[in-house]
Design a protein around this motif. Structure first.
Motif, short mmCIF file in Angstrom:
data_model
loop_
_atom_site.label_atom_id
_atom_site.label_comp_id
_atom_site.label_asym_id
_atom_site.label_seq_id
_atom_site.Cartn_x
_atom_site.Cartn_y
_atom_site.Cartn_z
N SER A 17 36.72 55.54 18.17
CA SER A 17 35.92 56.65 18.71
C SER A 17 34.68 56.12 19.41
O SER A 17 34.30 54.95 19.26
N LEU A 18 34.03 56.99 20.15
CA LEU A 18 32.80 56.62 20.85
C LEU A 18 31.71 56.23 19.86
O LEU A 18 30.94 55.30 20.11
N LEU A 19 31.63 56.94 18.75
CA LEU A 19 30.60 56.65 17.76
C LEU A 19 30.86 55.33 17.05
O LEU A 19 29.93 54.58 16.74
N HIS A 20 32.13 55.02 16.79
CA HIS A 20 32.47 53.74 16.15
C HIS A 20 32.11 52.56 17.05
O HIS A 20 31.74 51.48 16.57
N LYS A 21 32.25 52.75 18.35
CA LYS A 21 32.03 51.65 19.30
C LYS A 21 30.56 51.38 19.58
O LYS A 21 30.21 50.34 20.14
N LEU A 22 29.69 52.30 19.20
CA LEU A 22 28.26 52.11 19.44
C LEU A 22 27.70 50.99 18.56
O LEU A 22 28.17 50.77 17.44
N ASP A 23 26.71 50.30 19.07
CA ASP A 23 26.03 49.26 18.29
C ASP A 23 25.36 49.91 17.07
O ASP A 23 24.77 50.99 17.17
N ALA A 24 25.48 49.24 15.94
CA ALA A 24 24.94 49.79 14.69
C ALA A 24 23.43 50.00 14.75
O ALA A 24 22.90 50.91 14.12
N LYS A 25 22.74 49.19 15.54
CA LYS A 25 21.28 49.34 15.66
C LYS A 25 20.93 50.71 16.24
O LYS A 25 19.99 51.36 15.79
N ALA A 26 21.69 51.13 17.24
CA ALA A 26 21.43 52.43 17.86
C ALA A 26 21.70 53.56 16.87
O ALA A 26 20.94 54.54 16.80
N LYS A 27 22.75 53.41 16.07
CA LYS A 27 23.08 54.46 15.10
C LYS A 27 22.05 54.53 13.97
O LYS A 27 21.70 55.62 13.51
N ILE A 28 21.54 53.37 13.54
CA ILE A 28 20.51 53.36 12.50
C ILE A 28 19.23 54.01 13.02
O ILE A 28 18.61 54.83 12.33
N LEU A 29 18.82 53.65 14.23
CA LEU A 29 17.60 54.22 14.81
C LEU A 29 17.74 55.73 15.00
O LEU A 29 16.80 56.48 14.70
N ALA A 30 18.89 56.16 15.49
CA ALA A 30 19.12 57.59 15.71
C ALA A 30 19.12 58.35 14.37
O ALA A 30 18.52 59.43 14.27
N SER A 31 19.77 57.78 13.36
CA SER A 31 19.83 58.43 12.04
C SER A 31 18.43 58.53 11.42
O SER A 31 18.05 59.57 10.88
N PHE A 32 17.68 57.43 11.52
CA PHE A 32 16.31 57.42 10.97
C PHE A 32 15.44 58.47 11.65
O PHE A 32 14.73 59.23 10.99
N TRP A 33 15.53 58.53 12.99
CA TRP A 33 14.71 59.49 13.72
C TRP A 33 15.11 60.93 13.40
O TRP A 33 14.26 61.80 13.23
N LEU A 34 16.42 61.20 13.28
CA LEU A 34 16.88 62.56 12.99
C LEU A 34 16.43 63.01 11.61
O LEU A 34 16.09 64.18 11.41
N ILE A 35 16.44 62.10 10.64
CA ILE A 35 15.98 62.45 9.30
C ILE A 35 14.48 62.76 9.32
O ILE A 35 14.02 63.75 8.71
N VAL A 36 13.71 61.94 10.03
CA VAL A 36 12.27 62.21 10.18
C VAL A 36 12.06 63.53 10.92
O VAL A 36 11.21 64.35 10.54
N PHE A 37 12.86 63.76 11.95
CA PHE A 37 12.77 64.97 12.77
C PHE A 37 13.01 66.23 11.93
O PHE A 37 12.33 67.25 12.12
N ILE A 38 13.97 66.16 10.99
CA ILE A 38 14.27 67.31 10.12
C ILE A 38 13.05 67.67 9.28
O ILE A 38 12.81 68.85 8.99
N PHE A 39 12.26 66.67 8.88
CA PHE A 39 11.06 66.94 8.09
C PHE A 39 9.91 67.47 8.95
O PHE A 39 8.94 68.02 8.41
#
Length: 267
Positions: A17-39
């Motif tokens: 999938s497109l998400l599997h092919k993404l570099d893990a660094k981008a996914k970690i940064l996006a996940s961290f920002w979204l969690i902060v964003f939710i707060f």
């Protein structure tokens, strides 16, 4: 004990999938920002757009939605507990619908109950998106790369990343062992979850003690295996596979940034 097998941490499901092919660094940064964003955001249409973004991520992961629903099972009780606490004992504000002593149902209490419950659900789903689409090795390497600047402050980046990776990797293993121990103890006539709080705590000893023994045994075996392969930490260590930040990672992070900025500005 089916819940033990659906815990999201450490689980990885390979897919093209497109998400599997993404570099893990981008996914970690996006996940961290979204969690902060939710707060950072308040309960309004913003939460609807966050949910739509999560659904979009699930769509691009090419994984069945049931995996993400199952990953919520371990936190069902926590979500329900959070909802009840805020629903009946939350802040007073707005219209009062019902009151009996310290128990009250208010407009603000209902809003906070929904707000806090959805926050927990979204955080778990975002974490599941990261772990289900990223292998443990990729997570470790990405975490080490992201923490590289800390090396200038003599922080053991490689050792810290390795420690976090091993911890995440063994979460499903320990949960599986817990499940086996519980079934073995039940086969011997043990009863769990009965009696008062003290008796329930005592009934957990036949689970906790073997689990700790197995955990220490596995830790010792892992240390011996790493030493036999001449593991000596980060010094002179190279990688068999290297990942590179490309234009698709930049596009992904840019999209997340613009999407969340629009939500902040207009909602």
């Amino acid at each position: 004990m089916e819940v033990l097998k659906t815990f999201p941490l450490g689980q990885y499901i390979p897919a093209d999938s497109l998400l599997h092919k993404l570099d893990a660094k981008a996914k970690i940064l996006a996940s961290f920002w979204l969690i902060v964003f939710i707060f950072l955001i308040k309960l309004n249409l913003s939460y609807l757009f966050v949910f739509l973004l999560i659904l979009l991520g699930i769509l691009f992961s090419s994984l069945p939605f049931k995996y993400f629903v199952r990953s919520l099972k371990p936190v069902y009780f926590l979500v329900l507990f959070t909802f009840i606490i805020h629903f009946f004992f939350g802040e007073e504000g707005g219209k009062v619908f019902w009151r009996f002593g310290i128990i009250h149902i208010t407009e603000l209490g209902i809003k906070m109950a929904v707000f806090m419950s959805l926050r927990l659900v979204f955080i778990v789903m975002i974490t599941s998106l990261l772990t289900l689409t990223t292998s443990v090795l990729e997570l470790a390497q990405a975490l080490e790369d992201l923490l590289n600047p800390l090396k200038y402050f003599k922080f053991p980046v490689h050792e810290f990343s390795m420690m976090m990776t091993i911890a995440i990797r063994f979460v499903p293993t320990l949960l599986d062992e817990t499940d086996k121990i519980i079934k073995a103890q039940k086969a011997r006539g043990a009863e769990f979850g009965r009696g008062n709080l003290i008796n329930q705590a005592k009934s957990l000893l036949p689970i906790v003690i073997p689990l700790f023994i197995n955990a220490f045994r596995r830790a010792n075996e892992l240390a011996e295996a790493m030493e036999s392969r001449c593991y000596r930490g980060a010094e002179g260590r190279t990688r068999y596979r290297r990942t590179y930040w490309t234009s698709k990672e930049t596009l992904f992070i840019t999209f997340i940034g613009i999407y969340t900025a629009i939500i902040i500005m207009f909602l």
